[in-house]
Design an enzyme around this catalytic site. Structure first.
Site, PDB file in Angstrom:
ATOM      1  N   GLN A 183       7.170   2.710  -6.527  1.00  0.00           N
ATOM      2  CA  GLN A 183       8.226   3.553  -5.923  1.00  0.00           C
ATOM      3  C   GLN A 183       9.489   3.528  -6.785  1.00  0.00           C
ATOM      4  O   GLN A 183      10.143   4.552  -6.978  1.00  0.00           O
ATOM      5  CB  GLN A 183       8.604   3.055  -4.513  1.00  0.00           C
ATOM      6  CG  GLN A 183       7.461   2.967  -3.523  1.00  0.00           C
ATOM      7  CD  GLN A 183       6.779   4.288  -3.292  1.00  0.00           C
ATOM      8  OE1 GLN A 183       7.434   5.317  -3.215  1.00  0.00           O
ATOM      9  NE2 GLN A 183       5.466   4.275  -3.190  1.00  0.00           N
TER      10      GLN A 183
ATOM     11  N   TYR B  43       0.829  -1.229   0.000  1.00  0.00           N
ATOM     12  CA  TYR B  43       0.000   0.000   0.000  1.00  0.00           C
ATOM     13  C   TYR B  43       0.852   1.262   0.000  1.00  0.00           C
ATOM     14  O   TYR B  43       2.057   1.218   0.096  1.00  0.00           O
ATOM     15  CB  TYR B  43      -1.081  -0.018   1.067  1.00  0.00           C
ATOM     16  CG  TYR B  43      -0.710  -0.100   2.544  1.00  0.00           C
ATOM     17  CD1 TYR B  43       0.525   0.272   3.039  1.00  0.00           C
ATOM     18  CD2 TYR B  43      -1.674  -0.541   3.459  1.00  0.00           C
ATOM     19  CE1 TYR B  43       0.800   0.216   4.398  1.00  0.00           C
ATOM     20  CE2 TYR B  43      -1.402  -0.606   4.819  1.00  0.00           C
ATOM     21  CZ  TYR B  43      -0.170  -0.221   5.278  1.00  0.00           C
ATOM     22  OH  TYR B  43       0.095  -0.271   6.609  1.00  0.00           O
ATOM     23  N   GLU B  44       0.139   2.373  -0.172  1.00  0.00           N
ATOM     24  CA  GLU B  44       0.778   3.698  -0.318  1.00  0.00           C
ATOM     25  C   GLU B  44       1.724   3.718  -1.528  1.00  0.00           C
ATOM     26  O   GLU B  44       2.826   4.272  -1.461  1.00  0.00           O
ATOM     27  CB  GLU B  44       1.501   4.068   0.987  1.00  0.00           C
ATOM     28  CG  GLU B  44       1.808   5.559   1.144  1.00  0.00           C
ATOM     29  CD  GLU B  44       0.645   6.468   0.816  1.00  0.00           C
ATOM     30  OE1 GLU B  44      -0.432   6.291   1.417  1.00  0.00           O
ATOM     31  OE2 GLU B  44       0.805   7.354  -0.039  1.00  0.00           O
ATOM     32  N   GLY B  45       1.256   3.116  -2.625  1.00  0.00           N
ATOM     33  CA  GLY B  45       2.088   2.998  -3.827  1.00  0.00           C
ATOM     34  C   GLY B  45       2.961   1.776  -3.691  1.00  0.00           C
ATOM     35  O   GLY B  45       3.861   1.756  -2.841  1.00  0.00           O
TER      36      GLY B  45
END
Ligand code: FAD
Length: 630
Positions: free
Chosen positions: A477, A470-472
């Site tokens: 990234q 999650y969060e990219g």
């Protein structure tokens, strides 16, 4: 190292069928209490970060390093005594979705959250005008490490709230800030981030949730969001959902996304929660970890449309999200570090309690503690070295965020912001990948008991596994590093960064024999990174598929070198203390050994990563998908 730990001796009856004879088995479980790693944090604060400089910034002049340390000590005590003991029950009970679409959290969570609110812990890093403590982000980040180590599932509620606060303080209008921020900063109301939909995960631009304007200036929101952390729960009086949606006629993709406040309870004129809004948690996911954190399917507008309030301007929602992305990604990287630290504490204690085999040099016939076996030492030192590298990376980045935000000199702000942008994908992806690797190593230290749920260590691994997703995702990234960050200022930002690593060579040369291999390994690794970066910039420009194919191994290479640089700085600081006769000599000696271990045994992996980065995309696509199966 067993101080503060406790041994739980439990007699467990094996489940039917699990034990052929069906007989009771006795497990001796080494369960470490969580101990906030204040010594290492102090070392980083005193030697890698300029806390005095932070306290001299206008915004933080009311603070001094001693006050900061006292607050952190008290927070560590609170978290280890109140939040950490609920970690296991959170895992075994999980949050539960009820037939009336409410969600109940595990036993003890409501009271612990209440204590968290009463202690004012969520408010510490926010502005005093909304009831915050006015502390720098650097302090907030340490408190986040503590709470995520103690109980990651629980910590996600305040973490998501922080993200929502961040959005409102930067982009909400004055009325919105006045209505929501004091309650959210205090923690009485919690917040959520609603991006993901069934067809819109990594590609947020594909989202379909709709927002239709009303005559009274509000909007009606309809649509389904999935995977919404703490979308529904029983710990707070109201939940403030921040929802991404499309307005009529919005351009396709990320350019047509707007952001709305959708409170669970509409807010009365006197600021109290009023009528129920048209938003329902229809179910929660059954997951491999963070079971106490309800991951909700949220339905907006089943009864005609949830009332929403536009934040800022239409179609700028994604841009607003980007402004808070750095904080959010740093926080998730911190979860990787936090779980690695917790698992390391458990493994270290277990290794000092479990006897097995006879270690070389021990008297024949004597059963040794497993910590005396070289391979177990290797595992422990690997964990320790990665943890110290991650911690310094995240804290140094948090310091740069504070400077980028509050320094009076615009050039200094700009230079720090550039470095933050470069380091954020490293903080997020490397720390979460290492979170998984280190928690897995902890299981290995336990041997078979590590695989048994009652031992507790497997929970850290299961909890950590979401963080690279999650969060990219970490793949995203890596693409961010290669596609957006390397080209910053035509390569000037990464050049400055590599230059700072080269600059460490002179002090390392002067530092003497103990640091000689740190110097040589770092010089070699940064040479390989520089060469590979040049290759990537040239060949990535020629065909973007080359850059994307090598992005993940490149991120790993970049991370290892960044870690090597920070470990070398720690070794230099420790050597300076030893030379001056200051500080705790045993701690300083351990710092040097750990940095040397990193340089000699972990950093050389950089060389092996050069080929994966520079092999290009050819072979990845050379096999037709129809022939990928064996
Ligand atoms: C426990 C949990 C909590 C969550 N909490 C929240 C929350 O609070 N709010 C919220 O909005 N969302 C939340 N999410 C959603 C999370 O952010 C997404 O799962 C994540 O963004 C990935 O999206 P996806 O699951 O659709 O995977 P996909 O996007 O389908 O990705 C699948 C794979 O394909 C890769 N991939 C996808 N696109 C590309 C590309 N362009 N190039 C290269 N590789 C690509 C990915 O890296 C991944 O390996 C949560 C998810 C979970 C499981």
């Amino acid at each position: 190292m067993t101080g503060g730990g406790r041994i739980v001796v439990a007699t467990l009856t094996a489940p039917a069928g699990a034990c052929a004879a069906g007989r009771a088995r006795v497990y001796r479980l080494g369960v470490a209490d969580y101990r906030p790693p204040l010594t290492d944090i102090s070392f980083v604060h005193d030697n890698l970060i300029d806390l005095d400089q932070i306290c001299r910034l206008d915004t933080f002049q009311h603070l001094d390093p001693d006050t900061i340390k006292a607050v952190l000590e008290e927070n560590g005590r609170f978290v280890s005594e109140v939040i950490a003991p609920l970690n296991r029950i959170g895992d075994t009970q999980g949050s539960q979705h009820q037939p009336d679409n409410t969600v109940t959290t595990p036993d003890g969570f409501i009271a612990a959250y209440q204590a968290y609110v009463e202690g004012g812990w969520g408010a510490v890093p926010f502005e005093p005008e909304y009831g915050g403590g006015g502390f720098p982000w650097l302090v907030g980040i340490v408190m986040q490490e503590f709470i995520s180590s103690a109980n990651m599932a629980f910590s996600m509620c305040p973490l998501l709230t922080q993200g929502a606060i961040d959005m409102l303080r930067h982009h909400g209008d004055e009325a919105q800030r006045e209505i929501y921020l004091p309650k959210m900063v205090s923690g009485e109301w919690t917040g959520t981030m609603n991006l993901t939909e069934p067809e819109a995960g990594s590609d947020v631009g594909a989202l379909r949730t709709k927002a239709v304007p009303q005559d009274d200036g509000t909007w009606r929101i309809t649509g389904t969001k999935i995977f919404i952390s703490f979308g529904e729960h029983d710990m707070a009086d109201n939940i403030v959902h921040l929802v991404l949606a499309r307005t009529p006629g919005a351009p396709p993709g990320t350019k047509g996304i707007s952001c709305f406040i959708v409170p669970k309870f509409l807010v009365n004129d006197d600021g109290t929660p009023g009528e129920r809004n048209d938003v329902t948690c229809v179910s929660i996911e059954h997951k491999m970890g963070i079971k106490a954190s309800p991951t909700c399917v949220m339905s907006y507008g089943e009864a005609g449309g949830a009332v929403g309030y536009l934040i800022g301007e239409e179609n700028r929602g994604m841009r607003y999200m980007f402004t808070m992305m750095n904080n959010a990604r740093l926080s998730v990287g911190l979860e990787g570090l936090a779980l690695a630290e917790r698992a390391y504490q458990d493994a270290l204690q277990y290794a000092q309690e479990r006897r097995q085999g006879t270690a070389p040099g021990s008297p024949a016939g004597e059963s040794s503690f497993i910590i005396d076996h070289p391979d177990v030492r290797r595992m422990l030192l690997t964990m320790k070295a990665y943890i110290e590298a991650m911690r310094s990376l995240i804290y140094v980045t948090a310091e740069r965020m504070d400077v980028a935000l509050s320094h009076p000199d615009a050039d200094v702000r700009q230079a720090n912001q550039e470095q933050v942008e470069l380091l954020i994908p490293i903080c997020k992806a490397w720390s979460t990948d290492l979170g998984v690797e280190v928690t897995s190593l902890a299981i290995q230290v336990y041997g078979g008991m590590g695989y048994v749920e009652e031992a507790g260590v497997s929970q850290h691994f299961r909890d950590a596994r979401i963080t690279p997703i999650y969060e990219g995702t970490n793949g995203i990234q890596a693409m961010d590093l290669v596609g957006r960050k390397l080209p910053q200022r035509a390569g000037g930002v990464v050049e400055d960064f590599l230059g700072a690593i080269h600059d460490l060579d002179a002090p390392l040369a002067k530092a003497g024999d103990d640091l000689a291999s740190i110097r040589s390994n770092l010089a070699e690794a940064v040479g390989v990174l520089t060469e590979t970066t040049t290759w990537l910039m040239e060949n990535g420009l020629a065909d973007v598929r080359n850059a994307l194919a090598g992005a993940t191994p490149y991120l790993r290479m970049f991370s290892l070198v960044t870690g090597g640089w920070l470990m070398a700085r720690q070794a230099l600081a420790a050597q300076a203390h030893l030379d001056a006769g200051t500080g705790d000599a045993a701690l300083m000696a351990a710092k040097i050994v750990t940095a040397r271990f990193y340089a000699e045994q972990l950093l050389p992996a950089v060389k092996g990563l050069q080929s994966p980065v520079t092999s290009g995309f050819g072979d990845l696509f050379a096999i037709d998908p129809a022939h990928l199966a064996g």
